[in-house]
Design an enzyme around this catalytic site. Sequence first.
Site, mmCIF file in Angstrom:
data_model
loop_
_atom_site.group_PDB
_atom_site.id
_atom_site.type_symbol
_atom_site.label_atom_id
_atom_site.label_comp_id
_atom_site.label_asym_id
_atom_site.label_seq_id
_atom_site.Cartn_x
_atom_site.Cartn_y
_atom_site.Cartn_z
ATOM 1 N N GLU A 1 -11.120 -3.690 -1.404
ATOM 2 C CA GLU A 1 -9.837 -2.991 -1.391
ATOM 3 C C GLU A 1 -9.840 -1.939 -0.294
ATOM 4 O OE1 GLU A 1 -6.760 -2.953 -1.747
ATOM 5 O OE2 GLU A 1 -6.377 -2.662 -3.871
ATOM 6 N N ASP A 2 -8.672 -1.653 0.248
ATOM 7 C CA ASP A 2 -8.572 -0.617 1.270
ATOM 8 C C ASP A 2 -8.605 0.780 0.664
ATOM 9 O OD1 ASP A 2 -6.042 -0.899 0.110
ATOM 10 O OD2 ASP A 2 -4.955 -0.890 2.004
ATOM 11 N N ASP B 1 -5.996 4.517 -5.598
ATOM 12 C CA ASP B 1 -5.431 5.799 -6.024
ATOM 13 C C ASP B 1 -5.249 5.802 -7.538
ATOM 14 O OD1 ASP B 1 -3.071 4.250 -6.021
ATOM 15 O OD2 ASP B 1 -2.221 5.285 -4.322
#
Length: 178
Positions: free
Chosen positions: A98-99, A102
Site C-alpha cells: 500500500e502507498d 490513514d
Amino acid sequence: MEEFTKKILVSSEQIEQKVKEIGKEITEDYKGKELMLVGILKGAAIFMADLARSIEIPVTMDFMAVSSYGSSTKSSGVVRIIKDLDSNIEGKHILIVEDIIDTGLTLNYITDNLNKRGASSVKICTLLDKPERRKVDVPVDYRGFVIPDEFVIGYGIDYAEKYRNLPDIFSLKEKKCD
C-alpha cells in the site's frame, strides 16, 4: 497546482534507502515461502515496482484497485473493489503493498477479504503511515515512514489523478486567500 503549496516531506533519496531496507527484511522473512505481492492501485504501483526489485527471492505480483476517496482529499469510509485479483491466492503468503495508511478502513476490508479466500498469511507493507488518523487498528508489518496528518502527493500518490510522477513525497496545503 496553483491553488496549493507544497513542501518536501520525504525525499527520493530517503525513499530509495527505505525501500532497500524493507526489501531486505522481506527477503529474510519469506525465505523458502511462496510470496505474492498484492499492490493496491493506483497509488502503490511505483512503490511496489521498486520494492519488488529490492526483494531477493522469487515473488509473484497481482493488483487490486479499491476506492474510498474519489477525487476528494478525505476518505468516504466506504470501500469498493474496482479491480479484483487475477490470481487464486489459496495457500499463498500474501503481502499487501500500500502507498499510505490513514484510517485503516480500506486495509481492514482488504485483509479480511483476502483471508477469507484461503491465503496462508496476509501481511501489510506500507510506504507511509498516518497513525493519528486511524479509525480501525490494522497490523502494519513493514512500514516506510510515519508522517503527520497532512495530505500528500508524489511517488505514486495523487490528488485528483495528478502528481503521481513526482519523485519526492510532498505535503500539500491549500493556499489561504487574504
